[in-house]
Design a protein around this motif. Structure first.
Motif, short mmCIF file in Angstrom:
data_model
loop_
_atom_site.label_atom_id
_atom_site.label_comp_id
_atom_site.label_asym_id
_atom_site.label_seq_id
_atom_site.Cartn_x
_atom_site.Cartn_y
_atom_site.Cartn_z
N HIS A 252 0.86 -1.19 0.00
CA HIS A 252 0.00 0.00 0.00
C HIS A 252 0.89 1.23 0.00
CE1 HIS A 252 -3.75 2.33 0.98
NE2 HIS A 252 -2.81 3.20 1.29
N ALA A 253 1.07 1.81 -1.18
CA ALA A 253 1.91 3.00 -1.32
C ALA A 253 1.19 4.04 -2.16
CB ALA A 253 3.25 2.63 -1.95
N HIS A 254 1.77 5.25 -2.17
CA HIS A 254 1.31 6.35 -3.04
C HIS A 254 2.56 7.00 -3.63
CE1 HIS A 254 -3.00 6.51 -1.70
NE2 HIS A 254 -2.49 6.03 -0.56
N HIS B 55 15.98 0.45 0.66
CA HIS B 55 15.49 -0.23 1.86
C HIS B 55 15.07 -1.68 1.57
CE1 HIS B 55 15.76 3.26 4.37
NE2 HIS B 55 14.95 3.97 3.62
N GLY B 56 15.33 -2.16 0.37
CA GLY B 56 15.06 -3.57 0.08
C GLY B 56 13.69 -3.88 -0.45
N THR B 57 12.89 -2.88 -0.81
CA THR B 57 11.59 -3.12 -1.41
C THR B 57 11.75 -3.29 -2.91
OG1 THR B 57 10.27 -2.00 0.27
CG2 THR B 57 9.34 -2.11 -1.93
N THR B 58 11.33 -4.44 -3.42
CA THR B 58 11.51 -4.75 -4.83
C THR B 58 10.20 -4.88 -5.59
OG1 THR B 58 11.64 -7.11 -4.27
CG2 THR B 58 13.73 -5.89 -4.42
N ALA B 59 9.09 -4.68 -4.91
CA ALA B 59 7.77 -4.69 -5.57
C ALA B 59 6.81 -3.86 -4.74
CB ALA B 59 7.24 -6.11 -5.73
N THR B 60 5.85 -3.25 -5.43
CA THR B 60 4.87 -2.43 -4.72
C THR B 60 3.54 -2.43 -5.44
OG1 THR B 60 4.43 -0.23 -3.76
CG2 THR B 60 5.48 -0.27 -5.93
N ARG B 61 2.49 -2.38 -4.64
CA ARG B 61 1.16 -2.02 -5.16
C ARG B 61 0.96 -0.57 -4.76
NH1 ARG B 61 -4.80 -4.76 -4.30
NH2 ARG B 61 -3.83 -6.36 -5.58
N THR B 62 0.84 0.29 -5.75
CA THR B 62 0.74 1.72 -5.45
C THR B 62 -0.55 2.30 -5.99
OG1 THR B 62 1.81 3.89 -5.69
CG2 THR B 62 2.05 2.35 -7.53
N HIS B 63 -1.20 3.06 -5.14
CA HIS B 63 -2.37 3.84 -5.54
C HIS B 63 -1.88 5.09 -6.25
CE1 HIS B 63 -5.25 1.53 -2.98
NE2 HIS B 63 -4.10 1.21 -2.43
N GLU C 15 2.55 -2.63 -9.40
CA GLU C 15 1.14 -2.88 -9.70
C GLU C 15 0.36 -1.64 -9.30
OE1 GLU C 15 -2.36 -5.98 -8.45
OE2 GLU C 15 -0.53 -6.66 -9.41
N ILE C 16 -0.46 -1.13 -10.22
CA ILE C 16 -1.12 0.16 -10.01
C ILE C 16 -2.59 -0.02 -9.64
CG2 ILE C 16 -1.94 2.23 -11.24
CD1 ILE C 16 0.71 2.33 -12.68
N VAL C 17 -3.02 0.83 -8.71
CA VAL C 17 -4.44 1.01 -8.41
C VAL C 17 -4.82 2.41 -8.88
CG1 VAL C 17 -6.22 1.06 -6.63
CG2 VAL C 17 -4.23 -0.44 -6.35
N ALA C 18 -5.72 2.53 -9.83
CA ALA C 18 -6.21 3.85 -10.26
C ALA C 18 -7.13 4.37 -9.16
CB ALA C 18 -6.95 3.72 -11.59
N PHE C 19 -6.66 5.39 -8.45
CA PHE C 19 -7.26 5.77 -7.17
C PHE C 19 -8.01 7.10 -7.26
CE2 PHE C 19 -6.42 7.58 -2.76
CZ PHE C 19 -7.52 6.97 -2.21
N PRO C 20 -9.33 7.11 -7.00
CA PRO C 20 -10.12 8.34 -7.04
C PRO C 20 -10.08 9.08 -5.70
CG PRO C 20 -11.57 6.48 -6.69
CD PRO C 20 -10.17 5.92 -6.81
N GLN C 21 -8.94 9.69 -5.39
CA GLN C 21 -8.72 10.33 -4.10
C GLN C 21 -9.76 11.41 -3.78
OE1 GLN C 21 -5.61 10.36 -1.44
NE2 GLN C 21 -7.72 10.62 -0.78
N ASP C 22 -10.30 12.05 -4.81
CA ASP C 22 -11.22 13.16 -4.59
C ASP C 22 -12.68 12.72 -4.58
OD1 ASP C 22 -11.71 15.83 -4.05
OD2 ASP C 22 -11.88 16.39 -6.16
N THR D 216 3.55 1.37 3.27
CA THR D 216 4.05 2.62 3.85
C THR D 216 3.04 3.74 3.81
OG1 THR D 216 4.96 3.22 1.69
CG2 THR D 216 6.45 2.13 3.25
N ASP D 217 1.99 3.61 2.96
CA ASP D 217 1.08 4.71 2.67
C ASP D 217 1.89 5.83 2.01
OD1 ASP D 217 -1.44 5.81 2.53
OD2 ASP D 217 -1.69 6.13 4.66
N GLY D 218 1.55 7.10 2.28
CA GLY D 218 2.29 8.20 1.70
C GLY D 218 3.62 8.40 2.40
#
Length: 397
Positions: free
Chosen positions: A59-61, A112-120, A149-156, A297-299
């Motif tokens: 869970h990242a941005h 920091h050793g992160t090699t993959a992410t799901r990011t909004h 891996e992407i999440v198309a995120f409607p933050q608004d 990590t979130d934001g």
């Protein structure tokens, strides 16, 4: 370095010293230290260091950070709506998103050793799909070192912003793996309308749904019940994730006992950033029910908060402390949540220090996995997709 090489003398997850034979982007063999051979293969000395799988940030941005830019003071109102308004007012002056900004965050992940992410990635009427394109380009510029891996995120918001549904449809048509949602009740004030619209896209396109749910207590529980109903109705088991989901830690034990089997039946997974002060999740019961759980990590230093450095081991440590995890088995489980068990969040069948896994390996100077968690030492060497991308704590891509 050739496509085939040997990582000599490492201790996978604290076990006996071993050699890893790496062919292309995968682990081809794990054998006793000093015994791996291959014609013309280069050898990298692992120095007997502890090896753990590459970390997976579930869970990242990565589109929103001002990492490695001039310091930005915290401002705005400390509510979800207040943070949205503050971000909309200031992101253009900070050039968020940008390809260069995303690259800086991804390099910090690697360090920091992160090699993959799901990011909004924000998708809204002001940005359109530009953020998605920026993140994809940044990933290409790093040669795919970080699996994205992407999440198309409607933050608004979704329903309250006519046109957002069409943007999510467009994102799905361009191959984005997941669409997102945000507080159907708290933000859109119409949970039925938001969820019906999102699940319609999920049903027609086969995308996943990864929905932020900050709404607390019984209001959050009500929305979880709506999500369960729709997941089962459209046959989306295994494709729906709840991000944050604070309500699960806040409702009564009886209510949790009723809800967990339903969540498990619907194949709904969970991601948390283990925020300080939040109610602990029933992680053992979630495990026993077969629910997936990932850490993120979130934001990271964005217009929502000034905190974060991209180190997922530190997030795993915070998760362990929040949940009272003190035994060696429990501490090792926290690291597993941040690595091996997070494979489904980036659509990997396996992610481990084993034959057939992508060659994502992190070396640290630690006695064992619990020691690595509680100290979060420097990542001495990081291998991502079969390439050395960090040496002596320095990113080389």
């Amino acid at each position: 370095m050739t496509d085939t090489w040997i990582l000599r003398n490492v201790r996978p997850l604290g076990e006996a010293a071993s050699d890893l034979l790496i062919e292309g982007d995968s682990i081809a063999a794990v054998v006793a230290a000093g015994t791996a051979t291959a014609p013309d293969a280069a050898v990298v000395d692992g120095r007997g260091l502890l090896a753990i799988p590459g970390l997976i940030n579930a869970h990242a941005h990565v589109d929103k950070s001002w990492w490695d830019q001039p310091w930005v003071p915290y401002g705005g109102v400390a509510t979800t709506q207040g943070r949205i308004e503050h971000e909309r007012a200031h992101r253009d002056e900070l050039q968020i998103p940008s390809v260069g900004g995303v690259e800086k965050v991804l390099r910090e992940f690697l360090r920091h050793g992160t090699t993959a992410t799901r990011t909004h990635v924000d998708v809204d009427l002001g940005l359109g799909l530009r953020g998605v394109e920026d993140v994809l380009e940044a990933g290409r510029n790093l040669g795919g070192a970080v699996g994205i891996e992407i999440v198309a995120f409607p933050q608004d918001g979704v329903i309250r912003r006519p046109g957002v549904i069409a943007l999510l449809e467009e994102a799905a048509s361009m191959g984005v793996a997941n669409i997102g949602g945000l507080d159907p009740a708290g933000i859109d004030r119409d949970p039925v309308a938001q969820l019906d619209a999102l699940f319609d896209i999920v049903d027609r396109t086969g995308t996943g749904l990864d929905i932020h749910l900050h709404d607390e207590g019984e209001l959050g529980r009500f929305q979880l019940e709506l999500i369960i109903e729709r997941t089962l109705a459209v046959g989306a088991q295994g494709r729906v994730n709840i991000a944050h989901g604070f309500a699960l830690g806040e409702i009564s034990e009886r209510a949790r006992q009723e809800l967990l089997p339903q969540l498990a039946e619907a194949g709904i997974s969970w991601t948390t950033v283990a925020p300080v002060g939040s109610a602990p999740l029933p992680w053992r019961a979630m495990r026993d029910a077969g629910m997936g759980l990932g850490l993120g990590t979130d934001g990271i230093r964005d217009l929502w908060n000034p905190f974060g450095d991209g180190d997922l081991l530190r997030v795993a440590l915070t998760f362990a402390r929040l949940h009272g995890m003190r035994t060696d088995d429990a501490l090792a489980r926290a690291v597993s949540l941040a690595s091996t068990e997070a494979a489904p969040f980036v659509h990997r069948e396996q992610h481990d220090l084993a034959v057939g896994s992508r060659a994502d390996v992190v070396l640290v100077d630690a006695q064992n996995v619990p020691d690595a968690l509680v100290r979060a030492p420097r990542r001495e060497l990081v291998v991502a997709g079969g390439r050395v991308v960090v040496e002596n704590g320095v990113v080389t891509v």
